[in-house]
Design a protein around this motif. Sequence first.
Motif, PDB file in Angstrom:
ATOM      1  N   ASP A  24      -2.629  -2.664  -1.552  1.00  0.00           N
ATOM      2  CA  ASP A  24      -2.678  -1.527  -0.630  1.00  0.00           C
ATOM      3  C   ASP A  24      -2.009  -1.799   0.707  1.00  0.00           C
ATOM      4  O   ASP A  24      -1.729  -0.870   1.446  1.00  0.00           O
TER       5      ASP A  24
ATOM      6  N   HIS B  85      -4.686  -4.014  -7.955  1.00  0.00           N
ATOM      7  CA  HIS B  85      -5.526  -3.067  -8.686  1.00  0.00           C
ATOM      8  C   HIS B  85      -4.665  -1.958  -9.243  1.00  0.00           C
ATOM      9  O   HIS B  85      -3.517  -1.780  -8.820  1.00  0.00           O
TER      10      HIS B  85
ATOM     11  N   HIS C  37      -0.894  -2.502  -7.970  1.00  0.00           N
ATOM     12  CA  HIS C  37      -0.305  -2.607  -6.630  1.00  0.00           C
ATOM     13  C   HIS C  37      -1.294  -3.273  -5.673  1.00  0.00           C
ATOM     14  O   HIS C  37      -2.472  -3.442  -6.002  1.00  0.00           O
TER      15      HIS C  37
ATOM     16  N   TYR D 209      -1.859   5.206 -11.397  1.00  0.00           N
ATOM     17  CA  TYR D 209      -1.278   4.475 -10.265  1.00  0.00           C
ATOM     18  C   TYR D 209      -1.153   3.035 -10.734  1.00  0.00           C
ATOM     19  O   TYR D 209      -2.157   2.354 -10.925  1.00  0.00           O
TER      20      TYR D 209
HETATM   21 MN    MN Z   1      -4.610   1.154  -4.047  1.00  0.00          MN
END
Ligand code: MN
Length: 217
Positions: free
Chosen positions: A132, A192, A130, A127
């Motif tokens: 959240d 993160h 980004h 991932y």
């Molecule tokens: Mn996240």
Amino acid sequence: MPRVLPAEAAVEDLLDLLAVDLSERGWGTFDGLAWLTPALVTWLRDEVIALNQANAMAAAGVGRGRDHVKDRSVRRDRIAWLKGETTPQAELFGLLAILQRGLNERLFLGLRRFEAHYATYEPGDFYKRHLDSFQGRASRVVSLVLYLNEAWQATDGGALQIFNRESPLEICATVLPEGGRLAVFMSEEIPHEVLTAQRTRHSLACWFRCDEVALPL
Ligand code: MN
Ligand code: OGA
């Protein structure tokens, strides 16, 4: 390194440390939470493994509403939302409610509810960096990730990288997703990333929100 709490530490002790970490730098990581029992972590792990084997986990999306897309160049994990209805989920939701109240008491965040999903990263999944909280919504306030894996090694990849909120390319922490470990951070502030996993990686992500009801996807 995560803060390691002594065996006798209560939820209130975690909350005191977490409140300092969140206000001073926007994130904290914790090990040794005795009230997050190995039995509960194992129970949750067994549940996510069963969901994954039953093909009950769906590709995760990015963004909300009309912007919601399943972009495999950004994230590749599969998720299943928790309803709090099974015994381990009900136990976990009880703890999350205590954390929500404790954070409100200490930091006046106005948290009103939380949502949580399991996530599974298969080898090769990641991932990218980004935040959240979706821009313009400002409804996810605090993010919490509980890891569910046994004996995770650095060579297994899949670390969470936490970046500095003041200089967002600077790595502050590299967190291995070891069972029972918690990572908590401010949803709108802390960039993160989940590095590519080399081994199947299970976790549970929760967001404490300041809005009252779920907005339609
Ligand atoms: Mn996240
Ligand atoms: C997320 C996320 C981090 C992790 O689900 O938004 O960033 O370590 N998870 O699983």
